[in-house]
Design a protein around this motif. Structure first.
Motif, PDB file in Angstrom:
ATOM      1  N   LEU A 145     -13.023  34.401  -7.706  1.00 58.36           N
ATOM      2  CA  LEU A 145     -12.388  34.462  -6.400  1.00 58.36           C
ATOM      3  C   LEU A 145     -12.513  33.091  -5.752  1.00 58.36           C
ATOM      4  CD1 LEU A 145     -13.694  37.902  -5.059  1.00 58.36           C
ATOM      5  CD2 LEU A 145     -11.376  37.362  -5.779  1.00 58.36           C
ATOM      6  N   GLU A 146     -11.409  32.516  -5.352  1.00 57.06           N
ATOM      7  CA  GLU A 146     -11.376  31.174  -4.763  1.00 57.06           C
ATOM      8  C   GLU A 146     -11.191  31.294  -3.258  1.00 57.06           C
ATOM      9  OE1 GLU A 146     -11.226  26.888  -5.630  1.00 57.06           O
ATOM     10  OE2 GLU A 146     -11.149  28.489  -7.124  1.00 57.06           O
ATOM     11  N   LYS A 147     -12.047  30.632  -2.494  1.00 53.02           N
ATOM     12  CA  LYS A 147     -11.930  30.636  -1.043  1.00 53.02           C
ATOM     13  C   LYS A 147     -10.877  29.624  -0.611  1.00 53.02           C
ATOM     14  CE  LYS A 147     -14.714  30.133   3.168  1.00 53.02           C
ATOM     15  NZ  LYS A 147     -16.072  29.852   3.704  1.00 53.02           N
ATOM     16  N   ILE A 148      -9.913  30.086   0.212  1.00 53.41           N
ATOM     17  CA  ILE A 148      -8.848  29.224   0.707  1.00 53.41           C
ATOM     18  C   ILE A 148      -8.893  29.218   2.235  1.00 53.41           C
ATOM     19  CG2 ILE A 148      -6.380  28.726   0.704  1.00 53.41           C
ATOM     20  CD1 ILE A 148      -7.571  28.694  -2.069  1.00 53.41           C
ATOM     21  N   LEU A 149      -9.139  28.064   2.832  1.00 55.56           N
ATOM     22  CA  LEU A 149      -9.149  27.930   4.282  1.00 55.56           C
ATOM     23  C   LEU A 149      -7.718  27.823   4.794  1.00 55.56           C
ATOM     24  CD1 LEU A 149     -11.998  25.269   4.662  1.00 55.56           C
ATOM     25  CD2 LEU A 149     -12.170  27.729   5.050  1.00 55.56           C
ATOM     26  N   PHE A 150      -7.404  28.572   5.856  1.00 56.96           N
ATOM     27  CA  PHE A 150      -6.061  28.496   6.433  1.00 56.96           C
ATOM     28  C   PHE A 150      -5.726  27.067   6.860  1.00 56.96           C
ATOM     29  CE2 PHE A 150      -6.421  33.182   7.965  1.00 56.96           C
ATOM     30  CZ  PHE A 150      -6.199  33.614   6.660  1.00 56.96           C
ATOM     31  N   ASP A 151      -6.711  26.356   7.382  1.00 58.09           N
ATOM     32  CA  ASP A 151      -6.485  24.996   7.874  1.00 58.09           C
ATOM     33  C   ASP A 151      -6.045  24.039   6.763  1.00 58.09           C
ATOM     34  OD1 ASP A 151      -7.071  25.651  10.443  1.00 58.09           O
ATOM     35  OD2 ASP A 151      -9.108  24.841  10.439  1.00 58.09           O
ATOM     36  N   GLU A 152      -6.363  24.378   5.519  1.00 61.64           N
ATOM     37  CA  GLU A 152      -6.038  23.482   4.413  1.00 61.64           C
ATOM     38  C   GLU A 152      -4.757  23.877   3.680  1.00 61.64           C
ATOM     39  OE1 GLU A 152      -9.366  23.114   1.803  1.00 61.64           O
ATOM     40  OE2 GLU A 152     -10.612  22.070   3.287  1.00 61.64           O
ATOM     41  N   TYR A 154     -21.979  49.067  24.570  1.00 60.65           N
ATOM     42  CA  TYR A 154     -21.169  48.319  25.535  1.00 60.65           C
ATOM     43  C   TYR A 154     -20.749  46.973  24.940  1.00 60.65           C
ATOM     44  CZ  TYR A 154     -20.153  45.132  29.367  1.00 60.65           C
ATOM     45  OH  TYR A 154     -19.559  44.182  30.161  1.00 60.65           O
ATOM     46  N   PHE A 155     -21.704  46.241  24.370  1.00 60.27           N
ATOM     47  CA  PHE A 155     -21.383  44.924  23.835  1.00 60.27           C
ATOM     48  C   PHE A 155     -20.470  45.010  22.617  1.00 60.27           C
ATOM     49  CE2 PHE A 155     -25.351  43.596  26.102  1.00 60.27           C
ATOM     50  CZ  PHE A 155     -24.733  42.674  26.931  1.00 60.27           C
ATOM     51  N   THR A 156     -20.598  46.083  21.829  1.00 61.81           N
ATOM     52  CA  THR A 156     -19.718  46.279  20.685  1.00 61.81           C
ATOM     53  C   THR A 156     -18.277  46.468  21.142  1.00 61.81           C
ATOM     54  OG1 THR A 156     -21.487  47.271  19.367  1.00 61.81           O
ATOM     55  CG2 THR A 156     -19.228  47.713  18.675  1.00 61.81           C
ATOM     56  N   LYS A 157     -18.095  47.217  22.236  1.00 62.53           N
ATOM     57  CA  LYS A 157     -16.745  47.486  22.746  1.00 62.53           C
ATOM     58  C   LYS A 157     -16.111  46.258  23.377  1.00 62.53           C
ATOM     59  CE  LYS A 157     -17.356  52.434  23.663  1.00 62.53           C
ATOM     60  NZ  LYS A 157     -17.445  53.480  24.716  1.00 62.53           N
ATOM     61  N   THR A 158     -16.939  45.391  23.981  1.00 63.39           N
ATOM     62  CA  THR A 158     -16.398  44.246  24.709  1.00 63.39           C
ATOM     63  C   THR A 158     -16.385  42.969  23.883  1.00 63.39           C
ATOM     64  OG1 THR A 158     -18.602  43.773  25.648  1.00 63.39           O
ATOM     65  CG2 THR A 158     -17.107  45.143  26.943  1.00 63.39           C
ATOM     66  N   GLU A 159     -17.008  43.005  22.716  1.00 63.44           N
ATOM     67  CA  GLU A 159     -17.080  41.807  21.892  1.00 63.44           C
ATOM     68  C   GLU A 159     -15.699  41.436  21.365  1.00 63.44           C
ATOM     69  OE1 GLU A 159     -19.788  40.080  18.180  1.00 63.44           O
ATOM     70  OE2 GLU A 159     -19.914  42.157  18.801  1.00 63.44           O
ATOM     71  N   VAL A 160     -15.331  40.191  21.519  1.00 63.86           N
ATOM     72  CA  VAL A 160     -14.029  39.713  21.054  1.00 63.86           C
ATOM     73  C   VAL A 160     -14.138  39.324  19.587  1.00 63.86           C
ATOM     74  CG1 VAL A 160     -12.203  38.001  21.344  1.00 63.86           C
ATOM     75  CG2 VAL A 160     -13.443  38.876  23.338  1.00 63.86           C
ATOM     76  N   PRO A 161     -13.333  39.960  18.728  1.00 63.78           N
ATOM     77  CA  PRO A 161     -13.424  39.597  17.321  1.00 63.78           C
ATOM     78  C   PRO A 161     -12.977  38.167  17.063  1.00 63.78           C
ATOM     79  CG  PRO A 161     -11.529  41.019  17.726  1.00 63.78           C
ATOM     80  CD  PRO A 161     -12.323  40.970  19.006  1.00 63.78           C
ATOM     81  N   GLN A 162     -13.675  37.489  16.177  1.00 67.18           N
ATOM     82  CA  GLN A 162     -13.321  36.119  15.832  1.00 67.18           C
ATOM     83  C   GLN A 162     -12.122  36.109  14.892  1.00 67.18           C
ATOM     84  OE1 GLN A 162     -14.798  33.286  17.142  1.00 67.18           O
ATOM     85  NE2 GLN A 162     -15.683  34.859  18.474  1.00 67.18           N
ATOM     86  N   PRO A 163     -11.165  35.217  15.136  1.00 67.07           N
ATOM     87  CA  PRO A 163      -9.996  35.174  14.258  1.00 67.07           C
ATOM     88  C   PRO A 163     -10.383  34.800  12.834  1.00 67.07           C
ATOM     89  CG  PRO A 163     -10.052  33.263  15.718  1.00 67.07           C
ATOM     90  CD  PRO A 163     -11.119  34.188  16.187  1.00 67.07           C
ATOM     91  N   LYS A 164      -9.682  35.396  11.884  1.00 69.76           N
ATOM     92  CA  LYS A 164      -9.931  35.124  10.471  1.00 69.76           C
ATOM     93  C   LYS A 164      -9.516  33.698  10.156  1.00 69.76           C
ATOM     94  CE  LYS A 164      -8.988  37.377   6.024  1.00 69.76           C
ATOM     95  NZ  LYS A 164      -8.210  38.462   5.386  1.00 69.76           N
ATOM     96  N   LYS A 165     -10.306  32.976   9.368  1.00 67.07           N
ATOM     97  CA  LYS A 165     -10.040  31.567   9.079  1.00 67.07           C
ATOM     98  C   LYS A 165      -9.814  31.277   7.600  1.00 67.07           C
ATOM     99  CE  LYS A 165     -12.690  29.891  13.055  1.00 67.07           C
ATOM    100  NZ  LYS A 165     -13.805  29.031  13.517  1.00 67.07           N
ATOM    101  N   PHE A 166      -9.944  32.283   6.746  1.00 63.11           N
ATOM    102  CA  PHE A 166      -9.807  32.043   5.314  1.00 63.11           C
ATOM    103  C   PHE A 166      -9.532  33.355   4.589  1.00 63.11           C
ATOM    104  CE2 PHE A 166     -14.253  32.863   6.237  1.00 63.11           C
ATOM    105  CZ  PHE A 166     -14.575  33.831   5.294  1.00 63.11           C
ATOM    106  N   ILE A 167      -9.138  33.245   3.344  1.00 63.53           N
ATOM    107  CA  ILE A 167      -9.016  34.391   2.460  1.00 63.53           C
ATOM    108  C   ILE A 167      -9.639  34.035   1.119  1.00 63.53           C
ATOM    109  CG2 ILE A 167      -6.943  35.378   3.507  1.00 63.53           C
ATOM    110  CD1 ILE A 167      -5.321  34.031   1.263  1.00 63.53           C
TER     111      ILE A 167
END
Length: 231
Positions: free
Chosen positions: A138-145, A117-130
């Motif tokens: 591999l270099e981490k890049i934050l969308f905010d930056e 039940y909780f898996t179905k109702t859990e709201v996925p968190q928006p992606k914040k980096f790639i």
């Protein structure tokens, strides 16, 4: 995820056994135990939990009465020695119905239903980096930056608030990984971070001191996104 729960059970041995089952599963967090429905109701008026293990036969104020009269938002697993309450329990949309004495295996089956039940109702968190491939890492890049991405021949140069990164990853790959409402393609050689735009004039975008052209191919999509942010 951790599932917070309480036990409402007036039989000491049954309560002890159920507590032992709960403690065997590390993702269950037992918050409190009650031997009557009234105390549990008072608790739930001020505290919220994910799951309620509820005995049915609790004296004058039964577990069924608790569910019928109170606005219980928790998932509920009923526990009882009497099978005749099963239909009533499912009428009240409980997660499961455990008939005493139930085994650990049967208890885990009930928890699996709650987790589902909780898996179905859990709201996925928006992606914040790639992560971007550059040289041998591999270099981490934050969308905010991110400010904008610039095409340089076979390479793409990512301009951020603190650094510039060269990569062979394509614009198409970036478009697949980053929502257009965050970083949008505006030209065959440019993508821009929408929230970093300082101004737009005569089909040119200004970000800091850089002027970026808007081409005919991407103009409509870009302005649709801008118009959405204006509303």
């Amino acid at each position: 995820m951790k599932i917070s729960c309480i036990i409402v059970e007036d039989e000491p041995l049954a309560a002890e056994r159920l507590q032992g089952y709960v403690q065997k599963l590390p993702f269950l967090n037992l918050v409190a135990m009650f031997d009557n429905a009234i105390d549990a109701l008072v608790f739930l008026k001020t505290q919220s939990v994910d799951l309620l293990f509820l005995d049915i036969n609790l004296g004058d104020f039964s577990g069924i009465k608790l569910l019928e009269t109170a606005n219980i938002k928790s998932q509920v697993v009923l526990t009882t020695a009497y099978h005749e309450y099963a239909i009533k329990g499912f009428d009240l949309k409980v997660s499961d119905y455990l008939l005493k004495p139930f085994t650990l295996e049967r208890f885990i089956q009930a928890i699996d239903r709650v987790q589902e039940y909780f898996t179905k109702t859990e709201v996925p968190q928006p992606k914040k980096f790639i992560f971007v491939k550059t040289e041998y890492r591999l270099e981490k890049i934050l969308f905010d930056e991110m400010l904008f991405i610039e095409g340089k021949g076979d390479y793409r140069r990512i301009h951020t608030a603190t650094k510039k990164i060269m990569t062979l990853q394509t614009f198409t790959e970036f478009e697949q990984e980053i929502p257009a409402a965050i970083v949008c393609r505006v030209h065959k050689s440019f993508m821009v971070a929408i929230d970093k735009i300082d101004s737009i004039e005569k089909d040119r975008i200004r970000i800091n001191n850089t002027l970026i052209p808007i081409s005919d191919s991407y103009r409509q999509t870009f302005y649709d996104i801008i118009n959405q942010s204006v509303k």
